[in-house]
Scaffold this active site. Structure first.
Site, short mmCIF file in Angstrom:
data_model
loop_
_atom_site.label_atom_id
_atom_site.label_comp_id
_atom_site.label_asym_id
_atom_site.label_seq_id
_atom_site.Cartn_x
_atom_site.Cartn_y
_atom_site.Cartn_z
N LEU A 29 37.67 46.68 37.16
CA LEU A 29 38.42 46.11 38.27
C LEU A 29 37.90 46.72 39.55
CD1 LEU A 29 42.11 46.25 36.93
CD2 LEU A 29 40.58 44.27 36.95
N ASP A 30 37.88 45.94 40.63
CA ASP A 30 37.48 46.48 41.92
C ASP A 30 38.40 47.64 42.29
OD1 ASP A 30 35.50 44.60 42.16
OD2 ASP A 30 36.75 43.19 43.29
N ARG A 31 37.89 48.55 43.09
CA ARG A 31 38.66 49.75 43.46
C ARG A 31 40.00 49.40 44.09
NH1 ARG A 31 39.03 52.95 48.07
NH2 ARG A 31 37.47 51.70 49.16
N THR B 5 41.72 46.68 43.63
CA THR B 5 42.49 45.79 42.76
C THR B 5 43.31 46.62 41.77
OG1 THR B 5 40.77 44.10 42.94
CG2 THR B 5 42.34 43.87 41.14
#
Length: 591
Positions: free
Chosen positions: A285-287, A289
């Site tokens: 997951l993106d940081r 998110t």
């Protein structure tokens, strides 16, 4: 003639003595003496050894001699080596280098066995990476956490950044490389660091930065490392059944060490606080998110889940809050996505990109913003964020795709009016002016973006030559987890970072609150003038420029992007989290 007869006689006597089990050494010695004296034949070096034929030499030896001969034979050496490898699990090349004593062996005199010229450095061969190595207590114990103002913070610590010499560095001096590619620190800093033994080349301290780099040189730099703070919400474990580990990841925390983050990552938090290690990453997951994050506990489970991902049998459901009133009903976006910058993860809709498909459905609208359900049917980088930007509804608090650097319409309909390199430059300039470059996960000064823009230009040219049928990957140059401008400096933390030793903070281990030190303002930053905080040893360093600054705590807008992984579902499992507070229908953004 007499010599050959005598020798044949000697062999005959010797064979008879062997078969009879007795050796008449006196007779053999007399025959040998007669041959040597009459025909001027020189004796062998070992005159005490019986003169035996090659075929009978082993037969005349004892059982102990036979065993010794077998051990020393080449075939036996191969068997012994194979046995050692099986028992120890090490490759022969992994053993420490030792001077060979055998007459047939070659003594290594330098790289590749070549004799080193006067003044030439020996460069050891590069070590093979072990992809199975995971983080352990040795890594987790490098530093500790403390909590302050709802944030999880890390005490600064010493860390060795390392890399092998890149092709473009070969033939250049260390000083030239520092000047051209690691400008986050001054030349004086590197010179002082070298004098203190912090810079090493092939494990040897370098005092003179004029040393010329060669291929396979291993460079190390000990730095005083500062990590940005993240949200202090606990990491909730949803499932841990021995096969999979599922957590609810808070926003702002990276999954694994990358960029400026190491201990403030999911992997390290799990290891330090729960003793969980040796996890296999299934997805990321993106940081910024939050939501469902899935790990495999075993290699077998990891392979099964990877196959589900490849076969697109893993259903993913996200929820987000976007700007404006999103249309009612189901909306499908199938625009192809092209990666512009791998370093900061910048993408855009482009006909040359890879095919994508995302299904959207509005859940609610509060008069200003909408909550949208997202079903990504493909797995491209930033797919949901890029498609929502294209539709004209960027996600709230998205530092990249909600930026005005995309133009007045912020990329709606794919209309940007800028080349890839121009877009990169505009994005960096906008965040530099707002002192928020850390949101792009690049250093404060933006050094290195020029090289990235040039890479982007070359990538575009290469894709054009390929007629847009594939997406070029230029990310393979760097093997570091940091950007080039950071790895050997380490202290190039962001404006979101905090000088923990100078601000009021509470140590969770001691529950003691420190006092803020008097400071003087310096633009958006503050330079410390005094400090009464008793921080753990190693949190202050006289060479570290970051230790001289006090940075403000990041705001919620800088830490949270309103995108949440709500549910992951497979053929025989389903993992989900609670709906975030910001996704509720009556939620309103605080001023």
């Amino acid at each position: 003639m007499h010599v050959s007869v005598s020798v044949r006689s000697l062999i005959k006597y010797n064979r008879l003595s062997v078969f009879s089990g007795q050796v008449n050494r006196r007779l053999i010695n007399e025959v040998k003496h007669h041959i040597f004296s009459c025909y001027n034949v020189y004796p062998p070096l070992n005159v005490n050894r019986p003169f035996l034929s090659p075929r009978c030499e082993q037969s005349s030896s004892t059982m102990e001699e036979q065993a010794a001969a077998e051990v020393n034979s080449p075939e036996s050496e191969e068997k012994t080596t194979a046995k050692q490898v099986t028992e120890t699990g090490k490759r022969k090349s992994d053993e420490p280098d030792q001077a060979e004593t055998s007459g047939r062996g070659k003594r290594r005199r330098g790289a590749g066995g070549k004799k080193l010229r006067p003044g030439e450095r020996y460069i050891p061969p590069p070590q093979k990476r072990n992809p199975g190595v995971s983080f352990s207590q040795e890594h987790f114990g490098e530093t500790s956490y403390y909590f302050d103002g709802g944030l999880r913070k890390v005490y600064p610590y010493y860390f060795d950044f390392k890399t092998y010499c890149k092709g473009r560095w070969v033939g250049k001096s260390l000083l030239e490389v520092f000047k051209s590619e690691f400008r986050a620190e001054s030349v004086e800093y590197y010179q002082r660091a070298a004098r203190e033994g912090r810079i090493r080349l092939n494990e040897t301290p370098v005092e003179d930065l004029s040393v010329v780099l060669r291929n396979n040189d291993l460079m190390k730099n000990k730095v005083h490392r500062h990590e940005p703070p993240v949200v202090g919400r606990p990491l909730e474990v949803l499932v841990d059944d021995g096969e999979v580990l599922v957590v609810d990841k808070p926003a702002s925390i990276p999954v694994h060490p990358c960029g400026r983050f190491r201990h403030n990552t999911v992997i390290f938090i799990l290891g330090k606080e729960r003793g969980i290690s040796e996890l296999h990453t299934v997805h990321r997951l993106d940081r910024l998110t939050s939501g469902v994050l899935l790990f495999a506990r075993t290699l077998e489970t990891s392979k099964k889940l990877d196959q589900l991902v490849r076969d697109r049998q893993l259903e993913k459901e996200y929820v987000c809050r976007v700007e404006g009133e999103f249309p009612e009903g189901e909306l499908i976006c199938e625009e192809p996505i092209l990666v512009v910058s791998f370093k900061i993860g910048l993408c855009r809709v482009d006909p040359k990109g890879k095919e994508c498909r995302t299904v959207f459905q509005r859940l609610s609208f509060n008069g200003k913003t909408s909550v949208v359900r997202c079903l990504p049917l493909t797995g491209r980088t930033h797919q949901i964020r890029v498609h929502l930007q294209y539709l004209g509804f960027p996600i709230l608090n998205d530092p990249i795709y909600g930026s005005s650097a995309w133009g007045p319409d912020r990329g709606k309909g794919g209309l940007v009016g800028k080349s890839n390199e121009e877009l990169l430059q505009a994005l960096v300039e906008e965040h530099r002016s707002q002192e928020s470059l850390h949101l792009l996960d690049i250093p404060d000064d933006g050094i290195g973006i020029e090289q990235e823009a040039e890479k982007s230009r070359k990538t575009s040219e290469r894709v054009d030559k390929l007629d847009g049928t594939s997406e070029s990957n230029t990310s393979g140059e760097s093997n570091w987890t940091q950007t080039d401008t950071q790895v050997l400096t380490g202290c190039s933390s962001s404006s979101g970072a905090v000088n923990e030793v100078s601000q009021g903070c509470t140590d969770i281990n001691t529950n003691n609150t420190s006092q803020k030190s008097p400071t003087k303002s310096n633009g958006g930053q503050t330079e410390e003038t005094d400090s009464s905080h008793k921080a753990p040893p190693g949190t202050r360093d006289h060479l570290c420029s970051e230790c001289k600054l006090v940075r403000p705590d990041p705001t919620e807008k800088e830490l949270i992007m309103y995108l949440h992984a709500l549910r992951y579902k497979g053929p025989d499992f389903e993992y989900c989290t609670r709906l975030p507070d910001w996704a509720k229908e009556d939620w309103e953004e605080a001023d």
